[in-house]
Motif scaffolding. Structure first.
Motif, mmCIF file in Angstrom:
data_model
loop_
_atom_site.group_PDB
_atom_site.id
_atom_site.type_symbol
_atom_site.label_atom_id
_atom_site.label_comp_id
_atom_site.label_asym_id
_atom_site.label_seq_id
_atom_site.Cartn_x
_atom_site.Cartn_y
_atom_site.Cartn_z
ATOM 1 N N ASN A 190 -17.561 0.241 -0.411
ATOM 2 C CA ASN A 190 -17.278 -0.561 -1.595
ATOM 3 C C ASN A 190 -16.496 0.247 -2.623
ATOM 4 O OD1 ASN A 190 -17.452 -2.845 -3.291
ATOM 5 N ND2 ASN A 190 -19.115 -1.879 -4.446
ATOM 6 N N ASP A 191 -15.750 -0.431 -3.456
ATOM 7 C CA ASP A 191 -15.153 0.177 -4.646
ATOM 8 C C ASP A 191 -15.087 -0.919 -5.694
ATOM 9 O OD1 ASP A 191 -12.328 -1.060 -4.931
ATOM 10 O OD2 ASP A 191 -12.388 -0.489 -2.815
ATOM 11 N N ASP A 192 -14.750 -0.539 -6.926
ATOM 12 C CA ASP A 192 -14.771 -1.518 -8.020
ATOM 13 C C ASP A 192 -13.436 -2.195 -8.261
ATOM 14 O OD1 ASP A 192 -17.425 -0.941 -8.480
ATOM 15 O OD2 ASP A 192 -17.000 0.546 -10.037
ATOM 16 N N PHE A 193 -12.429 -1.847 -7.499
ATOM 17 C CA PHE A 193 -11.074 -2.308 -7.826
ATOM 18 C C PHE A 193 -10.419 -3.245 -6.825
ATOM 19 C CE2 PHE A 193 -11.901 1.882 -9.646
ATOM 20 C CZ PHE A 193 -11.757 1.590 -11.003
ATOM 21 N N ALA B 37 -20.867 -4.872 2.001
ATOM 22 C CA ALA B 37 -20.353 -3.644 1.381
ATOM 23 C C ALA B 37 -20.386 -3.768 -0.138
ATOM 24 C CB ALA B 37 -18.932 -3.367 1.861
ATOM 25 N N HIS B 38 -20.003 -4.918 -0.642
ATOM 26 C CA HIS B 38 -19.980 -5.160 -2.092
ATOM 27 C C HIS B 38 -21.375 -4.973 -2.696
ATOM 28 C CE1 HIS B 38 -18.726 -6.992 -5.875
ATOM 29 N NE2 HIS B 38 -19.722 -7.857 -5.764
ATOM 30 N N GLN B 39 -22.393 -5.486 -2.012
ATOM 31 C CA GLN B 39 -23.753 -5.456 -2.567
ATOM 32 C C GLN B 39 -24.513 -4.169 -2.261
ATOM 33 O OE1 GLN B 39 -25.078 -9.129 -0.813
ATOM 34 N NE2 GLN B 39 -24.423 -10.361 -2.573
ATOM 35 N N PHE C 19 -8.648 -9.489 -0.701
ATOM 36 C CA PHE C 19 -7.859 -8.525 0.060
ATOM 37 C C PHE C 19 -8.715 -7.856 1.135
ATOM 38 C CE2 PHE C 19 -6.049 -4.372 0.971
ATOM 39 C CZ PHE C 19 -4.768 -4.744 1.363
ATOM 40 N N VAL C 20 -9.958 -7.506 0.790
ATOM 41 C CA VAL C 20 -10.869 -6.893 1.765
ATOM 42 C C VAL C 20 -11.060 -7.848 2.945
ATOM 43 C CG1 VAL C 20 -13.173 -5.920 2.147
ATOM 44 C CG2 VAL C 20 -12.078 -5.679 -0.098
ATOM 45 N N THR C 21 -11.268 -9.109 2.634
ATOM 46 C CA THR C 21 -11.467 -10.131 3.669
ATOM 47 C C THR C 21 -10.230 -10.263 4.555
ATOM 48 O OG1 THR C 21 -12.926 -11.268 2.128
ATOM 49 C CG2 THR C 21 -12.175 -12.534 4.012
ATOM 50 N N LYS C 22 -9.074 -10.217 3.915
ATOM 51 C CA LYS C 22 -7.815 -10.321 4.659
ATOM 52 C C LYS C 22 -7.644 -9.159 5.650
ATOM 53 C CE LYS C 22 -3.194 -9.578 3.323
ATOM 54 N NZ LYS C 22 -2.133 -9.687 2.321
ATOM 55 N N VAL C 23 -7.969 -7.942 5.199
ATOM 56 C CA VAL C 23 -7.847 -6.757 6.069
ATOM 57 C C VAL C 23 -8.823 -6.870 7.252
ATOM 58 C CG1 VAL C 23 -8.160 -4.248 6.199
ATOM 59 C CG2 VAL C 23 -7.011 -5.263 4.218
ATOM 60 N N LEU C 24 -10.047 -7.278 6.963
ATOM 61 C CA LEU C 24 -11.040 -7.411 8.040
ATOM 62 C C LEU C 24 -10.584 -8.434 9.081
ATOM 63 C CD1 LEU C 24 -14.298 -7.318 5.889
ATOM 64 C CD2 LEU C 24 -13.550 -5.563 7.520
ATOM 65 N N PRO D 10 -7.755 1.247 -3.657
ATOM 66 C CA PRO D 10 -8.522 2.408 -3.185
ATOM 67 C C PRO D 10 -9.440 2.104 -1.995
ATOM 68 C CG PRO D 10 -9.579 1.506 -5.125
ATOM 69 C CD PRO D 10 -8.343 0.672 -4.882
ATOM 70 N N LEU D 11 -9.380 0.893 -1.488
ATOM 71 C CA LEU D 11 -10.243 0.472 -0.371
ATOM 72 C C LEU D 11 -10.273 1.518 0.744
ATOM 73 C CD1 LEU D 11 -11.865 -1.922 0.870
ATOM 74 C CD2 LEU D 11 -9.725 -2.669 1.923
ATOM 75 N N ALA D 12 -11.479 1.836 1.221
ATOM 76 C CA ALA D 12 -11.603 2.882 2.238
ATOM 77 C C ALA D 12 -12.492 2.489 3.407
ATOM 78 C CB ALA D 12 -12.134 4.158 1.592
#
Ligand code: TYC
Length: 98
Positions: free
Chosen positions: A26-29, A57-59, A34-39, A90-92
């Motif tokens: 997770n990150d705050d930014f 991951a968010h929670q 976008f995370v969903t799109k990458v997955l 910064p997604l990792a």
């Protein structure tokens, strides 16, 4: 040759390659969308699967995305990290031996 001459086949154990987890951090930014799109694009998840993993991951701070051989796990997390960097997020994704 009679039946009794037949030797049982020696059991050759096929070694299984070690498996590696791909982990989403997770990150705050990074926007949730976008995370969903990458997955969906890198890990071939459907909308529901991607939302579940993203929200976990968010929670909780991190979520296991999938398990692969070392090479595939590293390749996919690299691909996902590249997509994030291209957009300036910064997604990792990391990998970890099971
Ligand atoms: N926490 C981010 C936000 O609130 C969304 C997010 C979810 C980012 C999961 C990364 O692995 C992640 N915009």
């Amino acid at each position: 040759m009679t039946d009794t001459d037949l030797k049982p086949k020696p059991k050759t154990k096929t070694a299984r390659p070690p498996l590696y987890k791909v982990i989403l951090l997770n990150d705050d930014f990074t926007p949730r969308d976008f995370v969903t799109k990458v997955l969906k694009s890198v890990f071939r998840m459907n909308e529901g699967e991607a939302l579940n993993v993203m929200m976990t991951a968010h929670q909780l701070g991190a979520s296991v995305v999938a398990v692969f051989t070392k090479e595939i796990a590293e390749e996919k997390s690299q691909q996902a990290n590249d997509m994030a960097r291209d957009e300036g997020y910064p997604l990792a994704f990391t990998t970890e031996k099971e």
